[in-house]
Design a protein around this motif. Sequence first.
Motif, PDB file in Angstrom:
ATOM      1  N   LEU A 255      40.572  33.709  30.578  1.00  0.00           N
ATOM      2  CA  LEU A 255      40.362  34.276  31.908  1.00  0.00           C
ATOM      3  C   LEU A 255      41.282  33.625  32.935  1.00  0.00           C
ATOM      4  CD1 LEU A 255      36.464  34.646  32.043  1.00  0.00           C
ATOM      5  CD2 LEU A 255      38.177  36.431  31.670  1.00  0.00           C
ATOM      6  N   HIS A 256      41.481  32.317  32.820  1.00  0.00           N
ATOM      7  CA  HIS A 256      42.388  31.626  33.742  1.00  0.00           C
ATOM      8  C   HIS A 256      43.820  32.136  33.560  1.00  0.00           C
ATOM      9  CE1 HIS A 256      39.430  29.010  35.398  1.00  0.00           C
ATOM     10  NE2 HIS A 256      39.164  28.384  34.260  1.00  0.00           N
ATOM     11  N   PHE A 257      44.200  32.402  32.327  1.00  0.00           N
ATOM     12  CA  PHE A 257      45.547  32.910  32.061  1.00  0.00           C
ATOM     13  C   PHE A 257      45.720  34.319  32.637  1.00  0.00           C
ATOM     14  CE2 PHE A 257      48.457  35.324  29.278  1.00  0.00           C
ATOM     15  CZ  PHE A 257      49.623  34.599  29.501  1.00  0.00           C
ATOM     16  N   VAL A 258      44.700  35.165  32.460  1.00  0.00           N
ATOM     17  CA  VAL A 258      44.755  36.514  33.019  1.00  0.00           C
ATOM     18  C   VAL A 258      44.875  36.458  34.540  1.00  0.00           C
ATOM     19  CG1 VAL A 258      43.438  38.645  33.368  1.00  0.00           C
ATOM     20  CG2 VAL A 258      43.535  37.598  31.101  1.00  0.00           C
ATOM     21  N   ALA A 259      44.103  35.573  35.163  1.00  0.00           N
ATOM     22  CA  ALA A 259      44.182  35.414  36.617  1.00  0.00           C
ATOM     23  C   ALA A 259      45.558  34.914  37.041  1.00  0.00           C
ATOM     24  CB  ALA A 259      43.100  34.453  37.105  1.00  0.00           C
ATOM     25  N   PHE A 260      46.154  34.042  36.243  1.00  0.00           N
ATOM     26  CA  PHE A 260      47.468  33.487  36.562  1.00  0.00           C
ATOM     27  C   PHE A 260      48.543  34.569  36.537  1.00  0.00           C
ATOM     28  CE2 PHE A 260      51.416  31.765  34.589  1.00  0.00           C
ATOM     29  CZ  PHE A 260      51.876  31.053  35.696  1.00  0.00           C
ATOM     30  N   ILE A 261      48.631  35.304  35.431  1.00  0.00           N
ATOM     31  CA  ILE A 261      49.687  36.317  35.341  1.00  0.00           C
ATOM     32  C   ILE A 261      49.380  37.529  36.214  1.00  0.00           C
ATOM     33  CG2 ILE A 261      50.350  35.610  33.012  1.00  0.00           C
ATOM     34  CD1 ILE A 261      48.926  38.126  31.958  1.00  0.00           C
ATOM     35  N   GLY A 262      48.118  37.652  36.667  1.00  0.00           N
ATOM     36  CA  GLY A 262      47.752  38.763  37.536  1.00  0.00           C
ATOM     37  C   GLY A 262      47.858  38.450  39.011  1.00  0.00           C
ATOM     38  N   SER A 263      48.198  37.202  39.360  1.00  0.00           N
ATOM     39  CA  SER A 263      48.443  36.898  40.772  1.00  0.00           C
ATOM     40  C   SER A 263      49.741  37.581  41.180  1.00  0.00           C
ATOM     41  CB  SER A 263      48.532  35.389  40.987  1.00  0.00           C
ATOM     42  OG  SER A 263      49.630  34.841  40.278  1.00  0.00           O
ATOM     43  N   ALA A 264      49.795  38.053  42.421  1.00  0.00           N
ATOM     44  CA  ALA A 264      50.932  38.872  42.848  1.00  0.00           C
ATOM     45  C   ALA A 264      52.281  38.173  42.672  1.00  0.00           C
ATOM     46  CB  ALA A 264      50.739  39.314  44.301  1.00  0.00           C
ATOM     47  N   PRO A 265      52.446  36.909  43.103  1.00  0.00           N
ATOM     48  CA  PRO A 265      53.763  36.285  42.941  1.00  0.00           C
ATOM     49  C   PRO A 265      54.194  36.155  41.485  1.00  0.00           C
ATOM     50  CG  PRO A 265      52.443  35.068  44.532  1.00  0.00           C
ATOM     51  CD  PRO A 265      51.525  36.044  43.857  1.00  0.00           C
TER      52      PRO A 265
END
Length: 445
Positions: A255-265
């Motif tokens: 989940l942390h990885f998904v949130a990371f690659i899904g952040s706009a920048p």
Amino acid sequence: MPLVVVGLGVLTLLLLMTRLKLNGFAALLLVAVGVALSQGIPAAEIPEVLAGGIGDQIGDTMLTIGLGAMVGRVMGDAGAAQRVAGRLVEAFGPARVQVAMVVTAMLIGVTMFYEVAFVIIVPVAFTIVRVTGRNLLWVGLPMSIALSTMHSFLPPHPGPTAVASAFHASVGTTLFYGLFIAVPLGALIALVWPRLPFVRKMDPSIPEGLVSDRMFTEEEMPGMAWSLSVSLLPVVLIAGAAVTDMAVSGSSPLLHFVAFIGSAPIALLLTLAVAAWAFGPRIGRSLADVSASCASAAQAMAMILLVIGAGGAFKQVLVEGGISDYIKDVTHGWSISPIILAWLIAAILRIALGSATVAVVTAAGVALPLLAGGGVHPEVMVLAVSCGSIAFSHVNDPGFWMFKEYFNLSVVDAIKARTTYTTVLAVLGLGGVLVLEAVLDALHV
């Protein structure tokens, strides 16, 4: 009176930019200093307040806007943007390019911030303008209106999500109810506004450096699969992270990885890396050519970012000067409908402070006691506050300056186009919210 100071500041800014033709960056900073002094902010603290406002605003937008502009220019210089634009025109027909922009903007804008979605779609809008020869606002304004509607009305965007948390409202239910208001109203205004006489008189040119001037032949353009895949990659990453966050609870490395690659920048950075290869060495363009495209986009974005940052400084001065606290005190004890009062507080804060996010969060704090004794559905109150916060976008709103610079408008024309559509959208949104509450009451939901 603080609101008089705000009004005088706005009028001074308009005078400096329209009559004296002063650069927007310098004009915003001069007015911000004047308002800070009049509001009693110590002179020694003003530079820190300005720097804080610029830093907050640029910190939020520079990576997104900068990377988005680079992706758009790399695609444009390779012919990929022309490929996507041409296919949209073919699918919807030249007479319905506005419908194409509204549908695209709403699908992308459900989960993506206004600024992120804007910089992803605007290169396609620019290319459609060049391919069809239509007025820039005829194509671009429906896109902006649709994105504004999605961003302001619906979770998981930051304003509505923050209010839903404050009101203990269901994010999913708020999104479900909000779609019934946002989609028809957004589409209606998006298709009507470019047809209004005062908008049709405007004929801005595409800003230099943000799109390739070259027209590609069919053989020169990359394939539709690659062009569309790269265009949609940040959408898939950001939307996927947003949906995962709403649907899955708990904490895990995945989940942390998904949130990371899904952040706009990060999503846009990954997209730029893919675009650099897909529209560089893969099709015979050197990385030096790709770098030149990125540099050209960065140069074109420099003044836009400076103006947006100065807008953040102006907003911060208003916040530090106690404008929001003053409005809280003035509106305390007003005896009107909780829904209308919540909307009105958000609209007043939006006019005074400029930032929709600041307005919506502050209004939520003021309106929270109304929810306890008003018998109103919390999801409806979220929508009331959210649609109030979109009203009256003007010169103290950093988003106003992004709109102005990308569409190459004068300050007066930007006010005519953007301030009017945001205000009408907010007013009609209030009507939709009142009807929604009546329907829910009638159905005993």
